[in-house]
Write an enzyme that holds these catalytic residues in place. Structure first.
Site, PDB file in Angstrom:
ATOM      1  N   ASP A 159      61.251   6.044  43.166  1.00  0.00           N
ATOM      2  CA  ASP A 159      62.084   5.978  41.956  1.00  0.00           C
ATOM      3  C   ASP A 159      62.108   4.556  41.393  1.00  0.00           C
ATOM      4  O   ASP A 159      62.025   4.344  40.182  1.00  0.00           O
ATOM      5  CB  ASP A 159      63.513   6.507  42.221  1.00  0.00           C
ATOM      6  CG  ASP A 159      64.190   5.841  43.406  1.00  0.00           C
ATOM      7  OD1 ASP A 159      63.500   5.184  44.206  1.00  0.00           O
ATOM      8  OD2 ASP A 159      65.429   5.976  43.531  1.00  0.00           O
ATOM      9  N   TYR A 188      52.516  20.129  47.425  1.00  0.00           N
ATOM     10  CA  TYR A 188      51.634  21.031  46.680  1.00  0.00           C
ATOM     11  C   TYR A 188      51.064  22.132  47.577  1.00  0.00           C
ATOM     12  O   TYR A 188      50.720  23.205  47.098  1.00  0.00           O
ATOM     13  CB  TYR A 188      50.462  20.250  46.067  1.00  0.00           C
ATOM     14  CG  TYR A 188      50.736  19.700  44.691  1.00  0.00           C
ATOM     15  CD1 TYR A 188      51.808  18.856  44.457  1.00  0.00           C
ATOM     16  CD2 TYR A 188      49.898  20.016  43.623  1.00  0.00           C
ATOM     17  CE1 TYR A 188      52.045  18.342  43.200  1.00  0.00           C
ATOM     18  CE2 TYR A 188      50.129  19.507  42.361  1.00  0.00           C
ATOM     19  CZ  TYR A 188      51.206  18.673  42.152  1.00  0.00           C
ATOM     20  OH  TYR A 188      51.438  18.166  40.897  1.00  0.00           O
ATOM     21  N   LYS A 204      59.647   7.961  49.497  1.00  0.00           N
ATOM     22  CA  LYS A 204      61.106   7.974  49.517  1.00  0.00           C
ATOM     23  C   LYS A 204      61.522   7.947  50.986  1.00  0.00           C
ATOM     24  O   LYS A 204      62.053   8.916  51.528  1.00  0.00           O
ATOM     25  CB  LYS A 204      61.633   9.238  48.811  1.00  0.00           C
ATOM     26  CG  LYS A 204      61.587   9.147  47.287  1.00  0.00           C
ATOM     27  CD  LYS A 204      62.648   8.230  46.685  1.00  0.00           C
ATOM     28  CE  LYS A 204      64.015   8.884  46.702  1.00  0.00           C
ATOM     29  NZ  LYS A 204      65.067   7.941  46.180  1.00  0.00           N
ATOM     30  N   ASP A 264      51.507  12.474  41.017  1.00  0.00           N
ATOM     31  CA  ASP A 264      51.412  13.275  39.791  1.00  0.00           C
ATOM     32  C   ASP A 264      52.310  12.675  38.719  1.00  0.00           C
ATOM     33  O   ASP A 264      51.894  12.456  37.572  1.00  0.00           O
ATOM     34  CB  ASP A 264      51.840  14.716  40.109  1.00  0.00           C
ATOM     35  CG  ASP A 264      51.720  15.629  38.905  1.00  0.00           C
ATOM     36  OD1 ASP A 264      50.722  15.519  38.183  1.00  0.00           O
ATOM     37  OD2 ASP A 264      52.642  16.440  38.694  1.00  0.00           O
ATOM     38  N   ASP A 270      51.265  10.055  35.360  1.00  0.00           N
ATOM     39  CA  ASP A 270      51.547  10.423  33.963  1.00  0.00           C
ATOM     40  C   ASP A 270      52.307   9.295  33.281  1.00  0.00           C
ATOM     41  O   ASP A 270      52.023   8.928  32.140  1.00  0.00           O
ATOM     42  CB  ASP A 270      52.402  11.699  33.894  1.00  0.00           C
ATOM     43  CG  ASP A 270      51.569  12.933  33.608  1.00  0.00           C
ATOM     44  OD1 ASP A 270      50.390  12.941  34.016  1.00  0.00           O
ATOM     45  OD2 ASP A 270      52.087  13.888  32.997  1.00  0.00           O
TER      46      ASP A 270
HETATM   47  C1  IPM Z   1      47.345  16.767  37.273  1.00  0.00           C
HETATM   48  C2  IPM Z   1      47.957  18.050  36.742  1.00  0.00           C
HETATM   49  C3  IPM Z   1      47.841  19.096  37.839  1.00  0.00           C
HETATM   50  C4  IPM Z   1      48.695  18.658  39.002  1.00  0.00           C
HETATM   51  C5  IPM Z   1      48.197  20.526  37.383  1.00  0.00           C
HETATM   52  C6  IPM Z   1      47.398  20.960  36.182  1.00  0.00           C
HETATM   53  C7  IPM Z   1      48.043  21.511  38.505  1.00  0.00           C
HETATM   54  O1  IPM Z   1      49.250  17.835  36.341  1.00  0.00           O
HETATM   55  O2  IPM Z   1      46.166  16.770  37.633  1.00  0.00           O
HETATM   56  O3  IPM Z   1      48.051  15.764  37.295  1.00  0.00           O
HETATM   57  O4  IPM Z   1      49.909  18.906  39.028  1.00  0.00           O
HETATM   58  O5  IPM Z   1      48.140  18.055  39.906  1.00  0.00           O
HETATM   59 MG    MG Z   2      49.862  15.812  36.395  1.00  0.00          MG
END
Ligand code: IPM
Ligand code: MG
Length: 368
Positions: free
Chosen positions: A229, A145, A196, A253, A257
């Protein structure tokens, strides 16, 4: 260095449904002020696309300094299609990334808890997710990032090349791994570290440093290493094998999710982004729901404020050591769900649909 003002909270509602859900957090804060004699001082300002629209930048210096002197920031959500074509430096997400990076909020805690009342909302079988309680600790200020060099540049053959750099240092790895080990000790005492290491040197270093820290300071915690993975696969196959997962910024990230959807309800999951404690024991922090700005449902009064309210509960716990208040707030949320109240995103047969603000009010009435 700017001094942190005790009990000062900066609300940054942001874009989309952010303002609607943060409004409910504000109600909770004001309720605590009048009923529990807590003296929170609230300030509110712009960050994200709304700031770009007004000031031409996703976060102004003034707002950034307010964040620096606040005990913590409560963020709603930033972004939306309206701002998709802006230059990277102007995108709403830059506000978020700048706050994370410059407030040095390196440890991102993302719990994925399956609420018993909502087991059926998951796309997985109930027996796979029932009782699920995972904590993902995502490194938040390093890795790809933020790594340099980065950019898009023309190359000789007339093509362009996009570049990002993934790198980690020992101290970046060790400080976030410590957070994971410390959390594990208060939970089921088990850490899975994901990288990884089979293809990336930075991943190999990650694995070695986590192992070394474990052997030096956390022998009592059960540590295992898993390729990222494989972790993605295991999260679907048998998510309850995990207690705390610690991983880098990008894998964190994605895995968070994925983990969040095991619970069936993005609208319920909070997060905390924490910095290091200074010599006075103070720590900068930002709390936010993990759902995004959901522009498609913004302004309709149907957004679920629970993730934001639970994020504030995390603030009570991690920034203020107000554990009993945090417990009470989390219990109020459970009580409201037990009563069958649901916002549209988690509505199922036989339950009562309520608006964003009615959900906030119901939670507050349970606090009484
Ligand atoms: C998160 C989001 C952020 C990230 C975006 C909005 C920049 O996806 O907080 O997980 O990628 O970190
Ligand atoms: Mg995210």
């Amino acid at each position: 260095m700017i001094k942190i003002k005790k009990r000062k909270i900066l609300l940054l509602p942001g874009d989309g449904i952010g303002p609607e859900v943060i409004q409910e957090v504000k109600k909770v804060i004001l309720w605590l002020n009048s009923n529990k004699s807590l003296d929170f001082e609230i300030d509110e300002d712009l960050a994200g696309g709304c700031s770009y629209d007004k000031h031409g930048t996703p976060i102004t210096d003034e707002v950034f300094y307010k964040a620096l002197e606040s005990e913590f920031v409560m963020l709603g959500a930033v972004g939306g299609p309206k701002w998709d074509n802006l230059d990277f430096s102007k995108k709403p997400e830059r506000a978020l990334l700048k706050l994370r990076k410059e407030l040095k909020l390196f440890a991102n805690l993302r719990p994925a808890i399956c609420f018993e009342q909502l087991v059926d909302a998951s796309t997985l079988k109930p027996e796979i997710v029932s009782g699920l309680d995972i904590m993902i600790v995502r490194e938040l200020t390093g890795g790809i990032y933020f790594g340099e060099p980065r950019g898009i540049k023309p190359i000789e053959n007339g093509e362009r090349k996009g570049i990002n750099t993934h790198s980690y240092t020992t101290s970046e790895i060790v400080r976030v791994a410590k957070v994971a080990f410390d959390l594990a000790r208060k939970r089921s005492n088990q850490v899975t570290s994901c990288e990884k290491s089979n293809v990336m040197e930075a991943g190999q270093l990650w694995k070695e440093e986590v192992q070394e820290l474990h052997d030096k300071e956390y022998k009592d915690v059960e540590l295992s290493h898993m390729l990222a993975d494989n972790c993605a696969m295991q999260l679907l196959k048998n998510p309850k094998q995990f207690d705390v997962i610690v991983t880098d910024n990008l894998f964190g990230d994605m895995l968070s999710d994925q983990a969040s959807m095991l619970t069936g309800s993005l609208g319920l999951l909070p997060s905390a982004s924490l910095g290091a404690k200074n010599k006075d024991g103070e720590m900068r922090a930002m709390y936010e729901p993990i759902h995004g700005s959901a522009p498609d449902i913004a302004g309709k009064e149907i957004a679920n404020p629970i993730a934001s309210i639970l994020s504030f509960a995390m603030a009570l716990r991690y920034s203020l050591d107000l554990d009993s208040e945090a417990d009470a707030l989390e219990k109020a949320v459970q009580d409201v769900l037990n009563d069958g109240l649901r916002t549209k995103d988690i509505l199922s047969e036989g339950k009562k649909e309520v608006s964003t603000s009615a959900m906030g009010d119901a939670i507050i009435s349970k606090l009484q």
